[in-house]
Enzyme design. Sequence first.
Site, PDB file in Angstrom:
ATOM      1  N   GLU A 255       0.768  -1.027  -0.065  1.00 30.71           N
ATOM      2  CA  GLU A 255      -0.301   0.350  -0.039  1.00 30.71           C
ATOM      3  C   GLU A 255       1.042   1.166   0.018  1.00 30.71           C
ATOM      4  O   GLU A 255       1.235   1.305   0.812  1.00 30.71           O
ATOM      5  CB  GLU A 255      -0.936  -0.243   0.871  1.00 30.71           C
ATOM      6  CG  GLU A 255      -2.145   0.823   1.108  1.00 30.71           C
ATOM      7  CD  GLU A 255      -1.521   2.017   2.441  1.00 30.71           C
ATOM      8  OE1 GLU A 255      -1.592   3.746   1.787  1.00 30.71           O
ATOM      9  OE2 GLU A 255      -1.329   2.404   3.061  1.00 30.71           O
ATOM     10  N   CYS A 294      -1.550   9.039   3.190  1.00 31.02           N
ATOM     11  CA  CYS A 294      -1.161   8.233   1.259  1.00 31.02           C
ATOM     12  C   CYS A 294      -2.390   8.705   0.590  1.00 31.02           C
ATOM     13  O   CYS A 294      -2.369   8.259  -0.110  1.00 31.02           O
ATOM     14  CB  CYS A 294      -1.019   7.306   1.238  1.00 31.02           C
ATOM     15  SG  CYS A 294      -1.790   5.608   3.113  1.00 31.02           S
TER      16      CYS A 294
END
Length: 518
Positions: A255, A294
């Site tokens: 990720e 993120c």
Amino acid sequence: MTPLQSYIAGRWIGQQPAQALRSAIDGSVVAHTHAEAIDFAEALAYARSVGLPALAKTDFQQRAAMLKALAKYLGERKEELYALSFHTGATRADGWVDIEGGSGTLFAYASMAKELPQSGNLWPEGPQIPLGKTGAYAGTHVLVPRGGVAVHINAFNFPVWGLLEKFGPTFLAGMPCIGKPASATSFLTEKLVRLINDAAILPEGALQLVIGGTGDLLDRVQEQDVVTFTGSADTAAKLRSTPNLVRRSIPFNAEADSLNCAVLAPDVTPDDEEFDLFVKEVAREMTQKAGQKCTAIRRALVPADRIDAVAARLKERLAKTTVGDPRLDSVRMGALASQAQQADVAERVTTLRQGAEVVFGGGEGFAPVGDGIAEGAYFQPTLLLAQDAAHHAAHDVEAFGPVSTLMAYQGLDEALALAARGKGSLAGTLVTKDAATAVKAITAMAATHGRLQVLDRAAAPESTGHGSALPYLKHGGPGRAGGGEELGGLRAVKHLMQRAAVQGSPAMLAAVTGEGAA
């Protein structure tokens, strides 16, 4: 000062200080990593010989009950975590996302277990499929524990949630876990693991903690193990290509930070409520956690005839954002996690300013509030306006901080093409009033995004926001975003189990799965 310690093979390791970890608030030393090397062969052996047998003695429902008890225990001691969280640069509101978001994820996975088998560790994935003409032979699928160890390597921005959102489904799947937080904020993760150990809720060997580097850990994992990583795309690519992982076909879930976007649709005018929703969403994603998410909005795509209006309203909102010591009630945005991160963001903003106008920021007159914070890792919210949207560096370069770039477009098709220039994103937001626009845009954007939000005045009152990774929805994205999946409800548990097809008579299959024959 006693250094942080790793928790390996049932004991705390570390007496000699190594790397100094500094407060994001004022640069003072908060902790040190430890100098002692970790025997990763011992850590893996302990997980296999102690953790796996202990977990095998429990079933889905028993593990879910432990997760619930642990979440409650951590919630009762959250103030101990908040006290340290400030030194990561997080305000109280930022810490809530990390700390209470972490325990909330454990509660969520404990609740989801009601959909799992009520006993045992075999999860049927029926239905039975007839494989012969008479019905005497059939097939089905089952999920079982992998019999291996999960290695979770995390980023610096969510030192509590980052560990717990991975640990919850891993534990439910029956795998022992070795967690490795990023060093910069590992003092908060170490505190979390000490609380977990004090709770004495988990079976021994279920969770180990690595402070510092991973050494030869990835060279020692085996076929039944799993490795997950959260962090930069460059580091993900490096770890993914570890020869041992490639040779043994060990699952690697990444990720990665991505160049997420928000699109203001052509149907929204400056007089619409949706226009203000767009401005608020971009500003919040720039300043929450000081932009260190993120999922944060890095590219804000706006119709060319409304770009000036959006820029003006964003500038006004950002000017009202008080930056400084996150312990102060008046502060709305704290510091970046470290001085190294501060320098990295500054370097990348220099690149992004090429071919862009500075709408807000640039460092002029920037004065964070607070006493004795001169050595803190503060960075002014910075909003840029790309002069050539199609070719600007913001499609390739990410400043992992309170930085976003406005991009003007002509027509929805161009907006969708710009959105895809991120080469794979974790999250995207479309602000529109028009259902037909939503259908067209989401159909196109879903190919390059892991999660999409359609925001309008109807959704706004209960919207969880562009950047919130929820336990019930997939977190992950294609391409640059890492190509992996986390969370997504029980999908995360399935990712951590072994799926097998089973063939036999309907009666025998029913006996194995505990489900009635078709």
